[in-house]
Design a protein around this motif. Structure first.
Motif, PDB file in Angstrom:
ATOM      1  N   ALA A   1       0.792  -1.226   0.000  1.00  0.00           N
ATOM      2  CA  ALA A   1       0.000   0.000   0.000  1.00  0.00           C
ATOM      3  C   ALA A   1       0.829   1.282   0.000  1.00  0.00           C
ATOM      4  O   ALA A   1       0.272   2.372   0.067  1.00  0.00           O
ATOM      5  N   LEU A   2       2.129   1.128  -0.094  1.00  0.00           N
ATOM      6  CA  LEU A   2       3.006   2.289  -0.004  1.00  0.00           C
ATOM      7  C   LEU A   2       4.292   1.951  -0.733  1.00  0.00           C
ATOM      8  O   LEU A   2       4.789   0.831  -0.622  1.00  0.00           O
ATOM      9  N   GLY A   3       4.804   2.873  -1.504  1.00  0.00           N
ATOM     10  CA  GLY A   3       6.041   2.557  -2.186  1.00  0.00           C
ATOM     11  C   GLY A   3       6.648   3.718  -2.933  1.00  0.00           C
ATOM     12  O   GLY A   3       6.170   4.850  -2.883  1.00  0.00           O
ATOM     13  N   TRP A   4       7.706   3.385  -3.609  1.00  0.00           N
ATOM     14  CA  TRP A   4       8.453   4.344  -4.417  1.00  0.00           C
ATOM     15  C   TRP A   4       8.542   3.792  -5.820  1.00  0.00           C
ATOM     16  O   TRP A   4       8.701   2.587  -6.012  1.00  0.00           O
ATOM     17  N   GLU A   5       8.442   4.676  -6.796  1.00  0.00           N
ATOM     18  CA  GLU A   5       8.679   4.247  -8.168  1.00  0.00           C
ATOM     19  C   GLU A   5       9.326   5.384  -8.938  1.00  0.00           C
ATOM     20  O   GLU A   5       9.072   6.563  -8.664  1.00  0.00           O
ATOM     21  N   GLN A   6      10.165   5.013  -9.868  1.00  0.00           N
ATOM     22  CA  GLN A   6      10.834   6.019 -10.674  1.00  0.00           C
ATOM     23  C   GLN A   6       9.932   6.376 -11.846  1.00  0.00           C
ATOM     24  O   GLN A   6       9.377   5.508 -12.501  1.00  0.00           O
TER      25      GLN A   6
ATOM     26  N   GLN B   1      14.849  15.461 -15.495  1.00  0.00           N
ATOM     27  CA  GLN B   1      15.362  14.117 -15.209  1.00  0.00           C
ATOM     28  C   GLN B   1      14.248  13.246 -14.608  1.00  0.00           C
ATOM     29  O   GLN B   1      13.252  13.754 -14.119  1.00  0.00           O
ATOM     30  N   GLU B   2      14.495  11.919 -14.627  1.00  0.00           N
ATOM     31  CA  GLU B   2      13.564  11.033 -13.937  1.00  0.00           C
ATOM     32  C   GLU B   2      13.573  11.374 -12.452  1.00  0.00           C
ATOM     33  O   GLU B   2      14.560  11.874 -11.927  1.00  0.00           O
TER      34      GLU B   2
ATOM     35  N   ARG C   1      17.074   5.370   0.503  1.00  0.00           N
ATOM     36  CA  ARG C   1      18.073   6.104  -0.262  1.00  0.00           C
ATOM     37  C   ARG C   1      17.720   6.016  -1.737  1.00  0.00           C
ATOM     38  O   ARG C   1      17.292   4.978  -2.230  1.00  0.00           O
ATOM     39  N   LYS C   2      17.907   7.102  -2.443  1.00  0.00           N
ATOM     40  CA  LYS C   2      17.560   7.146  -3.859  1.00  0.00           C
ATOM     41  C   LYS C   2      18.581   6.450  -4.742  1.00  0.00           C
ATOM     42  O   LYS C   2      18.233   5.812  -5.717  1.00  0.00           O
TER      43      LYS C   2
END
Length: 172
Positions: free
Chosen positions: A49-54, A66-67, A165-166
């Motif tokens: 239910a939670l996340g990171w995407e580029q 930039q992305e 961290r990215k």
């Protein structure tokens, strides 16, 4: 009370939940461990239910073209938890007292915050004695909470900082 009614009281139905979580969250990992510890007494359905995407920066959000990394949250998480954070447990209930229908999520009774969910899972599991995660003994429960806070400060928070961290090279 009839023997059938008495027998039905003895048959304890496992509570069921939608478990809103995130693979990278150490706070949610604690609730996952509690759910797995009580898996014979509590059913749950995992929902990422939670996340990171580029994402491509088609609208020049970053000003660089930039992305960029987008932090997304599921609508269900935003509706059921005022902080929209994981872990969040949402009970699944029978809408019409008919066991043949699919249970529905009761978002009004969501339980959230990792340490609160652990206590809640322990309670609804019906576990007793050494099967509980948090002791019934007030002294032992207090000692456990002291160590919980220590792990929270010294392990979970730094671990989370590494996970989000990215740059891949920064994660090690």
């Amino acid at each position: 009370m009839t023997s059938t009614a008495a027998a039905s009281l003895l048959v304890r139905q496992k509570p069921k939940f939608r478990y809103l979580s995130a693979w990278f969250c150490p706070f949610a990992h604690r609730a996952t461990l509690a759910l797995e510890h009580h898996a014979d007494k509590v059913d749950y359905e995992w929902v990422e239910a939670l996340g990171w995407e580029q994402r491509k920066d088609d609208k020049n959000v970053t000003g660089t073209g930039q992305e960029w990394w987008y932090h997304w949250k599921a609508d269900e998480l935003k509706r059921s938890n005022p902080s929209a954070l994981v872990p969040t447990l949402i009970p699944l209930v029978q809408a019409d007292n008919n066991d043949k229908t699919e249970p529905v999520a009761d978002e009004s009774k969501a339980v959230y915050e990792s340490l609160v969910t652990i206590d809640f899972i322990d309670a609804v599991s019906g576990a007793t004695g050494t099967d509980r995660l948090v002791s019934d003994d007030p002294y032992e429960a207090a000692r456990s909470r002291v160590w919980t806070e220590k792990v929270n400060r010294e392990c979970c928070s730094p671990y989370y900082g590494v996970l989000v961290r990215k740059e891949e090279s920064e994660r090690y």
